[in-house]
Design an enzyme around this catalytic site. Structure first.
Site, PDB file in Angstrom:
ATOM      1  N   GLY A 148       0.892  -1.297   0.013  1.00  0.00           N
ATOM      2  CA  GLY A 148       0.023  -0.031  -0.098  1.00  0.00           C
ATOM      3  C   GLY A 148       0.976   1.323  -0.100  1.00  0.00           C
ATOM      4  N   ASP A 169      -0.957  12.988  14.469  1.00  0.00           N
ATOM      5  CA  ASP A 169      -1.866  13.972  15.031  1.00  0.00           C
ATOM      6  C   ASP A 169      -0.864  14.835  15.931  1.00  0.00           C
ATOM      7  OD1 ASP A 169      -4.300  12.562  14.012  1.00  0.00           O
ATOM      8  OD2 ASP A 169      -3.632  11.255  15.355  1.00  0.00           O
ATOM      9  N   HIS A 228      -7.945   8.327  17.293  1.00  0.00           N
ATOM     10  CA  HIS A 228      -7.324   8.785  16.102  1.00  0.00           C
ATOM     11  C   HIS A 228      -8.459   9.279  15.399  1.00  0.00           C
ATOM     12  CE1 HIS A 228      -5.234   9.490  12.193  1.00  0.00           C
ATOM     13  NE2 HIS A 228      -5.949   8.533  11.842  1.00  0.00           N
TER      14      HIS A 228
HETATM   15  P1  NAX Z   1      -3.644   1.695   1.054  1.00  0.00           P
HETATM   16  O1  NAX Z   1      -5.128   1.184   0.439  1.00  0.00           O
HETATM   17  O2  NAX Z   1      -2.467   2.288  -0.063  1.00  0.00           O
HETATM   18  O3  NAX Z   1      -2.854   0.102   1.405  1.00  0.00           O
HETATM   19  C1  NAX Z   1      -3.323  -0.685   2.414  1.00  0.00           C
HETATM   20  C2  NAX Z   1      -3.005  -2.076   1.728  1.00  0.00           C
HETATM   21  O4  NAX Z   1      -3.621  -3.063   2.762  1.00  0.00           O
HETATM   22  C3  NAX Z   1      -3.476  -2.430   0.439  1.00  0.00           C
HETATM   23  O5  NAX Z   1      -2.083  -2.717  -0.134  1.00  0.00           O
HETATM   24  C4  NAX Z   1      -4.342  -3.908   1.020  1.00  0.00           C
HETATM   25  O6  NAX Z   1      -4.041  -4.638  -0.111  1.00  0.00           O
HETATM   26  C5  NAX Z   1      -3.686  -4.143   2.319  1.00  0.00           C
HETATM   27  N1  NAX Z   1      -4.342  -4.828   3.016  1.00  0.00           N
HETATM   28  C6  NAX Z   1      -5.807  -4.729   3.158  1.00  0.00           C
HETATM   29  N2  NAX Z   1      -6.261  -5.677   3.834  1.00  0.00           N
HETATM   30  C7  NAX Z   1      -5.311  -6.557   4.549  1.00  0.00           C
HETATM   31  C8  NAX Z   1      -5.224  -7.878   5.450  1.00  0.00           C
HETATM   32  N3  NAX Z   1      -6.061  -8.167   5.764  1.00  0.00           N
HETATM   33  N4  NAX Z   1      -3.794  -8.148   5.366  1.00  0.00           N
HETATM   34  C9  NAX Z   1      -2.716  -7.397   4.796  1.00  0.00           C
HETATM   35  N5  NAX Z   1      -2.959  -6.492   4.099  1.00  0.00           N
HETATM   36  C10 NAX Z   1      -4.105  -5.893   3.787  1.00  0.00           C
HETATM   37  O7  NAX Z   1      -3.911   2.381   2.333  1.00  0.00           O
HETATM   38  P2  NAX Z   1      -2.839   3.342   2.984  1.00  0.00           P
HETATM   39  O8  NAX Z   1      -2.791   4.739   2.529  1.00  0.00           O
HETATM   40  O9  NAX Z   1      -1.405   2.658   3.067  1.00  0.00           O
HETATM   41  O10 NAX Z   1      -3.038   3.418   4.437  1.00  0.00           O
HETATM   42  C11 NAX Z   1      -3.424   2.322   5.227  1.00  0.00           C
HETATM   43  C12 NAX Z   1      -4.048   2.393   6.357  1.00  0.00           C
HETATM   44  O11 NAX Z   1      -3.631   3.566   7.414  1.00  0.00           O
HETATM   45  C13 NAX Z   1      -5.768   2.641   6.210  1.00  0.00           C
HETATM   46  O12 NAX Z   1      -6.491   2.012   6.955  1.00  0.00           O
HETATM   47  C14 NAX Z   1      -5.540   4.402   6.672  1.00  0.00           C
HETATM   48  O13 NAX Z   1      -6.910   5.012   6.980  1.00  0.00           O
HETATM   49  C15 NAX Z   1      -4.711   4.342   7.698  1.00  0.00           C
HETATM   50  N6  NAX Z   1      -4.364   5.558   8.266  1.00  0.00           N
HETATM   51  C16 NAX Z   1      -3.997   5.775   9.732  1.00  0.00           C
HETATM   52  C17 NAX Z   1      -3.230   7.069  10.238  1.00  0.00           C
HETATM   53  C18 NAX Z   1      -3.016   7.244  11.478  1.00  0.00           C
HETATM   54  O14 NAX Z   1      -2.667   8.302  11.754  1.00  0.00           O
HETATM   55  N7  NAX Z   1      -3.436   6.183  12.339  1.00  0.00           N
HETATM   56  C19 NAX Z   1      -2.860   8.146   9.199  1.00  0.00           C
HETATM   57  C20 NAX Z   1      -2.845   7.652   7.717  1.00  0.00           C
HETATM   58  C21 NAX Z   1      -3.819   6.554   7.219  1.00  0.00           C
HETATM   59  O15 NAX Z   1      -4.861   7.183   6.639  1.00  0.00           O
END
Ligand code: NAX
Length: 325
Positions: free
Chosen positions: A14, A159, A187
């Site tokens: 991702g 944050d 968050h």
């Molecule tokens: P992406 O959609 O680019 O990447 C996520 C990846 O996870 C994808 O490649 C997908 O195939 C994979 N995936 C999905 N289900 C899975 C599973 N069961 N096992 C293994 N891999 C799996 O998202 P990205 O921009 O990288 O963001 C990832 C997560 O971070 C999202 O949930 C997003 O909301 C969260 N965030 C959290 C933040 C925080 O401060 N806590 C900030 C940034 C981000 O928004």
């Protein structure tokens, strides 16, 4: 030379991981003298894309990288892992309610919590980045009865860093002059960025900014920063999220030298927050352990906002209660 440690990362193909993996491999998380084995988990349809990411990592010829694991099996990905960064999650699809999102992720984080319980190092440190991060971390620890709940944390460091940047900008100082920033709670948009214990270049933040700016600009801007990035970039925060994940893990593992940082951690009831929630608190870290900064005075203004975000986390917990062991 040090023995290599095993770092598991989920969602490894991702956009956050595209920044995160290269920085872990370069030694920015655990130190320039700490070799690592990267254990990468993806869902089956993304394994081909993951292969491409690993090819690029190979092409960096990083001195600290001692090997890769690429898998769609959590039991393989978390085998003997010392650090787990749970980045992958189910994004909110069109027409999906908050409840559907919670449930879809509850399924993922139940499986992963159990796989960590059954396979990881007994001293494993887990960081959940994937949203809803706090409740996902709660689900994971509830499925890991052989580990301590305190080993599971959620990321509020982005944050925290955003709040520092906003205050530095407002006061005309550098981010390194800001000390004692706190993010309380979830968050999410209910998080409470608190400057009551913050100093800027040694002076109390509350003497430098007025309440009106805090309530009408600072707090909402920090709460809504993720949405503002999406609006500007067309994609959610990725490099800054990866940076925050690096700092969260680095500080937890290597210590903060007395500096206060914010981490979503298992509530022990400090500051009256319901026990067992994964709630963001001010902490310091030493010898691989975090401890909550105690004894801060909480006024009515802060208490109200701390309770609001606590209530949201209690609602999220209630929403997945039927799925918890
Ligand atoms: P992406 O959609 O680019 O990447 C996520 C990846 O996870 C994808 O490649 C997908 O195939 C994979 N995936 C999905 N289900 C899975 C599973 N069961 N096992 C293994 N891999 C799996 O998202 P990205 O921009 O990288 O963001 C990832 C997560 O971070 C999202 O949930 C997003 O909301 C969260 N965030 C959290 C933040 C925080 O401060 N806590 C900030 C940034 C981000 O928004």
């Amino acid at each position: 030379a040090k023995a290599p440690v095993r770092v598991a990362v989920t969602g490894a193909a991702g956009q956050i991981s595209y920044s995160l993996l290269f920085r872990i491999a370069a030694g920015e998380m655990l130190g320039k003298d700490q070799p690592v084995i990267l254990q990468l988990l993806e869902i089956t349809p993304a394994l081909e894309a993951l292969k491409g990411v690993v090819m690029e990592l190979e092409d960096c010829a990083f001195p600290l990288v001692q090997g890769f694991v690429q898998t769609d099996d959590p039991n393989v990905a978390f085998k003997d892992a010392d650090y787990c960064l749970l980045v992958g999650a189910r994004p909110r699809g069109p027409g999906m309610e908050r409840k559907d999102l919670l449930e879809a992720n509850a399924a993922i984080f139940s499986v992963q919590g159990k796989a960590i319980n059954d396979n990881a190092s007994r001293d494993v440190k887990v960081l959940v980045v994937g949203n809803p991060a706090n409740t996902n971390a709660l689900i994971a620890y509830r499925n890991a009865p052989d580990l301590k709940p305190g080993q599971f944390t959620a990321m509020t460091r982005l944050d925290h860093n955003r709040a520092i940047a906003q205050l530095a900008e407002k006061t005309g100082q550098h981010s390194t002059d800001v000390d004692g920033m706190i993010i309380w709670g979830n968050h999410s948009a209910t998080q409470y960025p608190d400057v009551h214990h913050t100093t800027v270049d040694g002076r109390k933040a509350l003497d430098l900014v007025d309440m009106d700016w805090l309530t009408s600009t600072f707090i909402p801007n920090v709460q809504q920063r993720g949405a503002a990035i999406i609006k500007a970039r067309g994609l959610s925060s990725a490099a800054s999220a990866a940076n925050a994940a690096i700092e969260h893990m680095r500080d937890w593992a290597l210590g903060t030298n007395g500096k206060i940082v914010s981490m979503g951690i298992h509530s022990d009831g400090s500051y009256g927050i319901a026990e067992g929630l994964i709630y963001s608190f001010p902490v310091t870290c030493e010898n691989g352990q975090y401890s909550i900064v105690q004894g801060l005075d909480i006024n009515d203004f802060s208490r109200d906002l701390m309770s609001k975000t606590e209530k949201e986390l209690e609602e999220e917990r209630a929403g997945v209660a039927h799925l918890l062991p």
